[in-house]
Design a protein around this motif. Sequence first.
Motif, PDB file in Angstrom:
ATOM      1  N   ILE A 127      -1.502  57.223  27.943  1.00  0.00           N
ATOM      2  CA  ILE A 127      -2.105  58.291  28.739  1.00  0.00           C
ATOM      3  C   ILE A 127      -3.562  57.937  29.006  1.00  0.00           C
ATOM      4  N   CYS A 128      -3.941  57.937  30.266  1.00  0.00           N
ATOM      5  CA  CYS A 128      -5.268  57.467  30.681  1.00  0.00           C
ATOM      6  C   CYS A 128      -6.270  58.593  30.888  1.00  0.00           C
ATOM      7  N   ASP A 129      -5.815  59.739  31.386  1.00  0.00           N
ATOM      8  CA  ASP A 129      -6.761  60.806  31.713  1.00  0.00           C
ATOM      9  C   ASP A 129      -6.025  62.140  31.729  1.00  0.00           C
ATOM     10  N   MET A 130      -6.787  63.229  31.539  1.00  0.00           N
ATOM     11  CA  MET A 130      -6.237  64.582  31.560  1.00  0.00           C
ATOM     12  C   MET A 130      -7.273  65.534  32.112  1.00  0.00           C
ATOM     13  N   THR A 131      -6.790  66.647  32.657  1.00  0.00           N
ATOM     14  CA  THR A 131      -7.668  67.716  33.105  1.00  0.00           C
ATOM     15  C   THR A 131      -6.972  69.048  32.854  1.00  0.00           C
ATOM     16  N   VAL A 132      -7.759  70.103  32.618  1.00  0.00           N
ATOM     17  CA  VAL A 132      -7.214  71.407  32.256  1.00  0.00           C
ATOM     18  C   VAL A 132      -7.585  72.435  33.315  1.00  0.00           C
ATOM     19  N   SER A 133      -6.631  73.309  33.622  1.00  0.00           N
ATOM     20  CA  SER A 133      -6.889  74.478  34.458  1.00  0.00           C
ATOM     21  C   SER A 133      -6.885  75.706  33.556  1.00  0.00           C
TER      22      SER A 133
END
Length: 219
Positions: free
Chosen positions: A98-104
Motif C-alpha cells: 500500500i503506497c498512499d491513503m486519504t480519509v474523508s
Amino acid sequence: ISCSNDPDASLVIGEVLRPLVEQPKTVRSDHITEASHNGLRTNTNQRVFSMHKGAKTFAYSQACNLVATGGLDHKIRLWNPFVNIRANGILSGHVSPICDMTVSDRSSRLVSYSADGMIKVWDLNDHMCLTSLSLSAHQILGDISGIFFNDANSQLLLHTDELFTIRFRRFHDTSQAQTHAGKVTCLVFNPRFEHVVTGGKDGIIRVWEVKTGYRVHEV
C-alpha cells in the motif's frame, strides 16, 4: 504523526514543542546540549506503534478517532491514537504494498492506493470495502505521487505528471438495488478481485463487488 519501515517504531505520535527559552545569539560551547541544538523539548508523551514490516503510509481521521496505516504486508490497520498495544481492525483486500491513503471525515471513508494500481474505498464504521477500481482501466498511467478525496463533489484527485480526477457515484441501498432495467443475459465471476460482471438486454455491462453488493463500474 510520522511513520517508517522500522518494525519497532513503525508509527510515532507526539508533539513538536517550542523551546523552553529563547536561544541566545552567542553561547559558550561547553553549555551547548543536544536540546539547545534543535530547540525542542523532550516529549515524554509520545506513543510508538510497532508493526510487522513497518508502515509505509498513514492517514488520520479526527471524526472516527483513528489512524490508518498501510505498508509492505498489503494490510491496512486501524488504530486508536492513544492505544498502541493492538490495532482495532485490519482491512484485507490489497494484493501488493500500500503506497498512499486519504480519509474523508465527512463520509467516514478511507481511500487506499496500492503498488499494482488498485484503488479501494473502505467504510471506516463497518470495516468493509465498498469499491475497487483499477487505474489502468481508467487510462491513468505513471507513478502516483499523491491522492486526495474531495468531499464537496465526491471526487478523488490523483497526481502523477498530470492531475486526474475520478468521481464516485452515490448508490442507493443495495437491498433495493436493481442490477439491470431488463433481463440479465450473461454473468461471469472474477475470483481474484471477487467481482461479478453482468450484462443485460439494456446493453449495459456492470461490475459488482460480491461481499458488499456495491456496483463498482459500468460500461
